[in-house]
Design an enzyme around this catalytic site. Structure first.
Site, PDB file in Angstrom:
ATOM      1  N   GLU A  91      22.677  37.824 -12.747  1.00 21.58           N
ATOM      2  CA  GLU A  91      22.936  39.260 -12.675  1.00 21.58           C
ATOM      3  C   GLU A  91      23.281  39.704 -11.260  1.00 21.58           C
ATOM      4  OE1 GLU A  91      20.303  41.067 -16.266  1.00 21.58           O
ATOM      5  OE2 GLU A  91      19.187  40.710 -14.450  1.00 21.58           O
ATOM      6  N   CYS A  96      14.563  31.323 -10.654  1.00 15.87           N
ATOM      7  CA  CYS A  96      13.962  31.033  -9.355  1.00 15.87           C
ATOM      8  C   CYS A  96      12.901  29.950  -9.561  1.00 15.87           C
ATOM      9  CB  CYS A  96      13.316  32.289  -8.767  1.00 15.87           C
ATOM     10  SG  CYS A  96      12.708  32.057  -7.080  1.00 15.87           S
ATOM     11  N   CYS A 152       6.489  34.203  -7.989  1.00 17.13           N
ATOM     12  CA  CYS A 152       5.678  35.315  -7.493  1.00 17.13           C
ATOM     13  C   CYS A 152       5.186  36.088  -8.719  1.00 17.13           C
ATOM     14  CB  CYS A 152       6.512  36.186  -6.559  1.00 17.13           C
ATOM     15  SG  CYS A 152       7.180  35.222  -5.191  1.00 17.13           S
ATOM     16  N   CYS A 183       6.997  39.197 -10.190  1.00 10.81           N
ATOM     17  CA  CYS A 183       8.469  39.166 -10.281  1.00 10.81           C
ATOM     18  C   CYS A 183       8.937  38.594 -11.611  1.00 10.81           C
ATOM     19  CB  CYS A 183       9.035  38.334  -9.132  1.00 10.81           C
ATOM     20  SG  CYS A 183      10.816  38.122  -9.230  1.00 10.81           S
ATOM     21  N   GLY A 219      16.698  34.618  -7.468  1.00 12.24           N
ATOM     22  CA  GLY A 219      16.651  33.363  -6.735  1.00 12.24           C
ATOM     23  C   GLY A 219      16.172  33.485  -5.306  1.00 12.24           C
ATOM     24  N   GLU A 220      15.847  32.335  -4.736  1.00 12.29           N
ATOM     25  CA  GLU A 220      15.401  32.259  -3.344  1.00 12.29           C
ATOM     26  C   GLU A 220      16.574  31.707  -2.522  1.00 12.29           C
ATOM     27  OE1 GLU A 220      12.916  33.029  -1.075  1.00 12.29           O
ATOM     28  OE2 GLU A 220      14.408  32.015   0.152  1.00 12.29           O
ATOM     29  N   ASN A 226       7.791  47.536  -9.764  1.00  6.00           N
ATOM     30  CA  ASN A 226       8.581  47.841 -10.954  1.00  6.00           C
ATOM     31  C   ASN A 226       8.064  47.015 -12.121  1.00  6.00           C
ATOM     32  OD1 ASN A 226      10.581  49.675  -9.791  1.00  6.00           O
ATOM     33  ND2 ASN A 226      11.244  47.887  -8.620  1.00  6.00           N
ATOM     34  N   CYS A 279      14.202  46.208  -8.221  1.00  7.44           N
ATOM     35  CA  CYS A 279      13.661  44.999  -7.585  1.00  7.44           C
ATOM     36  C   CYS A 279      12.742  44.257  -8.542  1.00  7.44           C
ATOM     37  CB  CYS A 279      12.815  45.346  -6.365  1.00  7.44           C
ATOM     38  SG  CYS A 279      13.681  46.211  -5.090  1.00  7.44           S
TER      39      CYS A 279
HETATM   40  N1  SAH Z   1      13.618  35.568  -3.604  1.00 10.15           N
HETATM   41  C1  SAH Z   1      13.846  36.415  -2.499  1.00 10.15           C
HETATM   42  C2  SAH Z   1      14.920  37.429  -2.806  1.00 10.15           C
HETATM   43  C3  SAH Z   1      14.545  38.425  -3.892  1.00 10.15           C
HETATM   44  S1  SAH Z   1      14.478  39.970  -3.122  1.00 10.15           S
HETATM   45  C4  SAH Z   1      12.556  37.084  -2.090  1.00 10.15           C
HETATM   46  O1  SAH Z   1      11.596  36.974  -2.826  1.00 10.15           O
HETATM   47  O2  SAH Z   1      12.505  37.651  -0.992  1.00 10.15           O
HETATM   48  C5  SAH Z   1      13.712  40.971  -4.251  1.00 10.15           C
HETATM   49  C6  SAH Z   1      12.556  41.716  -3.623  1.00 10.15           C
HETATM   50  O3  SAH Z   1      11.898  42.429  -4.669  1.00 10.15           O
HETATM   51  C7  SAH Z   1      11.522  40.774  -3.033  1.00 10.15           C
HETATM   52  O4  SAH Z   1      10.900  41.348  -1.927  1.00 10.15           O
HETATM   53  C8  SAH Z   1      10.561  40.655  -4.176  1.00 10.15           C
HETATM   54  O5  SAH Z   1       9.328  40.184  -3.747  1.00 10.15           O
HETATM   55  C9  SAH Z   1      10.523  42.061  -4.696  1.00 10.15           C
HETATM   56  N2  SAH Z   1      10.033  42.156  -6.072  1.00 10.15           N
HETATM   57  C10 SAH Z   1       9.947  41.180  -6.989  1.00 10.15           C
HETATM   58  N3  SAH Z   1       9.429  41.650  -8.142  1.00 10.15           N
HETATM   59  C11 SAH Z   1       9.198  42.955  -7.958  1.00 10.15           C
HETATM   60  C12 SAH Z   1       8.696  44.001  -8.795  1.00 10.15           C
HETATM   61  N4  SAH Z   1       8.365  43.772 -10.052  1.00 10.15           N
HETATM   62  N5  SAH Z   1       8.597  45.235  -8.278  1.00 10.15           N
HETATM   63  C13 SAH Z   1       8.982  45.482  -6.995  1.00 10.15           C
HETATM   64  N6  SAH Z   1       9.470  44.560  -6.174  1.00 10.15           N
HETATM   65  C14 SAH Z   1       9.579  43.289  -6.629  1.00 10.15           C
HETATM   66 FE1  SF4 Z   2       9.448  35.281  -5.755  1.00  9.45          FE
HETATM   67 FE2  SF4 Z   2      11.836  36.145  -4.926  1.00  9.45          FE
HETATM   68 FE3  SF4 Z   2      11.676  34.086  -6.625  1.00  9.45          FE
HETATM   69 FE4  SF4 Z   2      11.050  36.537  -7.472  1.00  9.45          FE
HETATM   70  S1  SF4 Z   2      13.056  35.841  -6.794  1.00  9.45           S
HETATM   71  S2  SF4 Z   2       9.905  34.638  -7.868  1.00  9.45           S
HETATM   72  S3  SF4 Z   2      10.148  37.419  -5.641  1.00  9.45           S
HETATM   73  S4  SF4 Z   2      10.921  34.136  -4.537  1.00  9.45           S
END
Ligand code: SAH
Ligand code: SF4
Length: 399
Positions: free
Chosen positions: A121, A141, A145, A148, A196-197, A329, A372
């Site tokens: 997406e 990913c 987390c 997420c 993704g990371e 979210n 996010c």
């Molecule tokens: N994987 C990378 C890039 C994703 S960025 C990273 O984790 O940094 C997306 C951002 O949204 C990250 O800071 C992530 O931790 C945050 N995020 C993930 N799930 C979320 C949620 N349910 N509500 C708010 N923020 C969230």
């Molecule tokens: Fe964690 Fe970022 Fe991967 Fe979501 S996309 S699981 S926030 S590393």
């Protein structure tokens, strides 16, 4: 025998693999790779150099996908190019628009590329003074987390440079922003904050962003691009040196106990190590601050004490930092709740009083699951037990 003082030139890796139909997709190739692909297909080297330059301009400045539109390339050569090359776009499976104007696209990789079709997406967030494209680096990913939704996807694959840069191309197509001009465009910023990371797909992300930043093409400044990482410490210096974009770090917690739980990569690279890597990040200074993302989870990481500890840590490492507070979210089956608005405000105030800017990010596109951490394709609902099992598996793979 090595000759003292002599440095061998670094060989240019050959990354050009033809598609299943035998043609080479030019999207996502470096200038050098376009030129060598033309030469490998039998074009005389001097001509390949010129044509390579022209193709680059047509692809990235004009958004062309059709060789016959390239008026400065001899008509007689169009069929030769068409037989051997394509300029692809990700396939759009679904496009949605939120009531706040945020747009989300479900994309499918080209089954012709030999990797099999998979969905990912991208999201476009329009604001009064800017337009931000949130770009994915992987399908799913490998990390998990706990807050997420993307982390609950089992299937993971890296996106190719063509698929990453393809998202930017598609956004430009849909906004009608060709030719590429620096003035008055809607797409002004890019954040590597989709699925993704990005630092687990470093080479492809670097190659794609180099294309996006190239002054003869899309020409987006590195100052308008932000890469977000959950904390892949060993890759952060290279990200600074080889890409040089703004850095965002998904911190989300200030104690080992809580961060181990909600951002499991913390068990591998701890908070102190991560903050040291931030302090060492090339190019970070007061004008270009590191953003610390902090998701607000009720009764988990949102106390006054957490806020004070956050200030202390940022000061300890003398980081040029700002904090971005993200209201959690929700998604189906998520194990957390969002902190109450007055809790978020109180947290933000403490950080502000510590001399660090800490705005609260307004959630965008929640109604279409574009906010996010809501990105996830093939929305099958998993039970708590399935989610826990998956978390275990991903943790084990992390080592
Ligand atoms: N994987 C990378 C890039 C994703 S960025 C990273 O984790 O940094 C997306 C951002 O949204 C990250 O800071 C992530 O931790 C945050 N995020 C993930 N799930 C979320 C949620 N349910 N509500 C708010 N923020 C969230
Ligand atoms: Fe964690 Fe970022 Fe991967 Fe979501 S996309 S699981 S926030 S590393």
């Amino acid at each position: 025998m090595p000759i003292p003082g002599h440095i061998d030139p670094v060989p240019v890796p050959r990354r050009v693999t033809p598609r299943v139909d035998g043609r080479v997709d030019l999207l996502g190739l470096s200038k050098e790779d376009i030129r060598t692909s033309l030469a490998d297909a039998g074009m005389e080297p001097k001509q390949a150099k010129l044509r390579g330059k022209q193709l680059w301009h047509w692809i990235y400045n004009r958004g062309a996908t059709d060789f016959t539109a390239m008026t400065d390339i001899a008509k007689a050569q169009h069929p030769w190019l068409e037989k051997r090359f394509v300029i692809s776009r990700p396939e759009v499976i679904e496009a949605q628009v939120s009531e706040d104007g945020t747009r989300k696209w479900l994309l499918r990789s080209d089954a012709n590329d030999g990797q099999g079709a998979q969905d990912y997406e991208m999201v476009f967030i329009p604001d009064a003074d800017r337009g931000t494209l949130c770009v994915s680096s992987q399908v799913g990913c490998t990390l998990n987390c706990r807050f997420c939704h993307t982390g609950t996807m089992r299937l993971v694959r890296n996106l190719t440079p063509g698929e990453i840069v393809g998202q930017v191309m598609l956004a430009r197509d849909s906004l009608g922003e060709w030719p590429s001009t620096p003035e008055g465009r809607m797409l002004t910023n890019i954040v590597m904050m989709g699925m993704g990371e990005p630092l687990y797909n470093f080479d492809a992300v670097r190659d794609a962003l180099r294309i996006v930043m190239d002054g003869d093409g899309l020409a987006l400044s590195k100052r308008r691009i932000t890469l977000s990482t959950s904390g892949v410490v060993p890759m952060m210096a290279r990200a600074g040196e080889e890409i040089g974009v703004n850095l965002a770090v998904s911190l989300h917690a200030v104690t080992k106990e809580v961060r181990d739980e909600i951002v499991p990569i913390n068990r591998k690279y701890g908070i102190e190590e991560l903050l040291q890597a931030c302090a060492d990040y090339p190019g970070a200074n007061n004008a270009r601050r590191i953003t610390f993302e902090y998701v607000m989870l009720k009764d988990k990481n949102d106390s006054d004490e957490d806020a004070r500890e956050l200030v202390r840590l940022i000061r300890k490492y003398r980081l040029p930092a700002k904090v971005n507070l993200i209201p959690f979210n929700p998604w189906p089956g998520a194990p957390y709740e969002c902190s109450a608005p007055d809790r978020i405000r109180a947290f933000s105030n403490i950080v502000f009083e510590g001399g660090i800017s800490a705005p609260v990010r307004t959630p965008r596109g929640r109604d279409i699951d574009a906010a996010c951490g809501q990105l996830k394709t093939a929305a099958e609902k998993k039970s708590r037990a399935e989610l826990d099992r998956l978390a275990e598996e991903k943790m084990a793979a992390l080592g």
